[in-house]
Design an enzyme around this catalytic site. Sequence first.
Site, PDB file in Angstrom:
ATOM      1  N   CYS A  50       0.831  -1.220   0.000  1.00 26.92           N
ATOM      2  CA  CYS A  50       0.000   0.000   0.000  1.00 26.92           C
ATOM      3  C   CYS A  50       0.856   1.257   0.000  1.00 26.92           C
ATOM      4  O   CYS A  50       0.673   2.144  -0.838  1.00 26.92           O
ATOM      5  CB  CYS A  50      -0.928  -0.007   1.209  1.00 26.92           C
ATOM      6  N   CYS A  55      -1.573   1.681  -3.055  1.00 30.64           N
ATOM      7  CA  CYS A  55      -2.551   2.752  -2.848  1.00 30.64           C
ATOM      8  C   CYS A  55      -1.955   4.156  -2.871  1.00 30.64           C
ATOM      9  O   CYS A  55      -2.473   5.047  -3.558  1.00 30.64           O
ATOM     10  CB  CYS A  55      -3.265   2.586  -1.506  1.00 30.64           C
ATOM     11  N   LYS A  58      -0.092   5.237  -6.188  1.00 29.04           N
ATOM     12  CA  LYS A  58      -1.126   5.210  -7.235  1.00 29.04           C
ATOM     13  C   LYS A  58      -2.011   6.444  -7.142  1.00 29.04           C
ATOM     14  O   LYS A  58      -2.300   7.095  -8.146  1.00 29.04           O
ATOM     15  CB  LYS A  58      -1.957   3.939  -7.083  1.00 29.04           C
ATOM     16  N   GLY A 189      -8.722  -5.811 -14.797  1.00 31.34           N
ATOM     17  CA  GLY A 189      -9.122  -5.641 -13.412  1.00 31.34           C
ATOM     18  C   GLY A 189      -8.895  -4.212 -12.961  1.00 31.34           C
ATOM     19  O   GLY A 189      -8.525  -3.340 -13.751  1.00 31.34           O
ATOM     20  N   TYR A 190      -9.078  -3.972 -11.656  1.00 32.14           N
ATOM     21  CA  TYR A 190      -9.011  -2.572 -11.206  1.00 32.14           C
ATOM     22  C   TYR A 190      -7.602  -2.002 -11.346  1.00 32.14           C
ATOM     23  O   TYR A 190      -7.447  -0.823 -11.677  1.00 32.14           O
ATOM     24  CB  TYR A 190      -9.557  -2.427  -9.788  1.00 32.14           C
ATOM     25  N   GLU A 194      -6.902   1.262 -13.578  1.00 31.34           N
ATOM     26  CA  GLU A 194      -6.333   2.441 -12.934  1.00 31.34           C
ATOM     27  C   GLU A 194      -5.050   2.883 -13.624  1.00 31.34           C
ATOM     28  O   GLU A 194      -4.861   4.081 -13.904  1.00 31.34           O
ATOM     29  CB  GLU A 194      -6.040   2.140 -11.460  1.00 31.34           C
ATOM     30  N   ARG A 211      -9.015 -10.128 -22.094  1.00 30.31           N
ATOM     31  CA  ARG A 211      -9.485 -11.313 -22.827  1.00 30.31           C
ATOM     32  C   ARG A 211     -10.965 -11.603 -22.615  1.00 30.31           C
ATOM     33  O   ARG A 211     -11.573 -12.341 -23.379  1.00 30.31           O
ATOM     34  CB  ARG A 211      -8.652 -12.530 -22.439  1.00 30.31           C
ATOM     35  N   HIS A 452     -27.099  20.993  -2.326  1.00 26.64           N
ATOM     36  CA  HIS A 452     -27.219  21.451  -3.713  1.00 26.64           C
ATOM     37  C   HIS A 452     -26.277  22.637  -3.977  1.00 26.64           C
ATOM     38  O   HIS A 452     -26.146  23.517  -3.128  1.00 26.64           O
ATOM     39  CB  HIS A 452     -28.669  21.886  -3.972  1.00 26.64           C
ATOM     40  N   GLU A 457     -26.012  14.649  -4.104  1.00 27.77           N
ATOM     41  CA  GLU A 457     -27.439  14.811  -3.803  1.00 27.77           C
ATOM     42  C   GLU A 457     -28.309  13.914  -4.674  1.00 27.77           C
ATOM     43  O   GLU A 457     -29.461  13.623  -4.318  1.00 27.77           O
ATOM     44  CB  GLU A 457     -27.867  16.272  -3.963  1.00 27.77           C
TER      45      GLU A 457
END
Length: 468
Positions: A50, A55, A58, A189-190, A194, A211, A452, A457
């Site tokens: 991480c 993390c 990244k 994948g993530y 990313e 694939r 708002h 919201e």
Amino acid sequence: MTHSKDSQDAHDFDLFVIGGGSGGVRAARFAAQRGARVALAESARMGGTCVNLGCIPKKLYSYAAHYAQGFEEARGYGWQLPGTPALDWAALKAARAKEIARLNGIYEGLMSGAGVTRLQGHGSLIDAHTVQVRAADGSTRRHSARHILIATGSTPFKPEVPGAELALTSDDMFDLPSLPRRLVVAGGGYIGCEMASIFHGLGAQVTLLYRGEQILRGFDDEVRDFTAAQMRQHGVDIRVQTDIQRIEAVGEQRRVHLSDGSALQADAVLYATGRRPLVDGLNLDGVGVKQSKQGHIEVDGHYATNVPSIHALGDVVGRMALTPVALAEAMALVDHLFGPAPGQAARTLSYENIPTAVFTHPPIGTVGLTEEQARQRGGAIRVYRSDFKPLKHTLSGSAERTLVKLIVDEASDRVLGLHMVGEDAGEIVQGFAVALQCGATKAQFDATIGIHPTSAEEFVTLREAART
């Protein structure tokens, strides 16, 4: 749990932790605060994936990548930018390295501050109560412990494709000698998504190959389709049902031969095709610790392996490979082994309603069930959704859109899943995750006043079900 002093003193330590990542550091620190004698062995820099290769870098590079888009959008708001902004890759790398070194120091400080014995070297199991630590100079020393915790994490792997040694993994991407002009990313994948978004934002021409039929398997199907469309709109070339057959070097370049018979020229190829548990050299077989077919260490509800004195948590057990999950698992384990903090109940961890984010451009935030999971569970559901152009982009010139989605159980009116693709999705969904943890109903969402004008919201103004 209580133990006699004699049984404690029979060992050098009450807890010996192998691995200095998020889970290992948290367990070591809080066990020491409970009065346990604790040691932690780590062979690399403290903080694990991480902090060093995941993390944190990244997210820093994701911030960097957004500036190019921001410069472009600023013109719609009247800003005249002299010249063309240019990225200094070396300066970005240096800034990242400085911050990571600072975090490494903080993690070391957490250990010393808690009174943890910090050992630099590679830990391996000798028996159910003994760990051997091999230092960088090859010297070894053995330590005995009442409890041993394996928190060694995971590592990226590359498939066995001819020329795979010419490709990079996510570990390599933050410190490349130069920014690749053309990058091929294999994997949907993530991590692959990313990296594709980040390097496209930083200025690379990016082709993402997957694939399967659609990127981000495991996420809500509508979220997957929407994110893919947005990434393509930004300029990432996503090619699904496409795989790499082989990679060859052409001077400093790479020629990537694809399953459809075509080839791509690239400066770099990234394999983001998954991670495997990092168990190399632990001697799990030697002490009889059971592993799954994928290599993950098998544990029970209290993170104990089949060898009762040996525990494991985090990515190496493969339940949910998320830093906050490893931290929560560590706290549950410490409470189980050494008792909870005074006046506190022992912690446990439910793997339901764990929120997560994917830092694509635009990012994804999600908590709870996908529409597909909710339908598979049986029982009627209502689906509320909206996609819209955020107010920011009415002047920015960007065509980026935002998606918000709620999955609601018909019988109880409870919100089962909440999903967002759009700017600040992670920040927004974190707050709604508390509501889902509390069992919030759609009626309670409807009774909540929105802020708002915000994108957030939209979650409390969805009145008409899109489908049932």
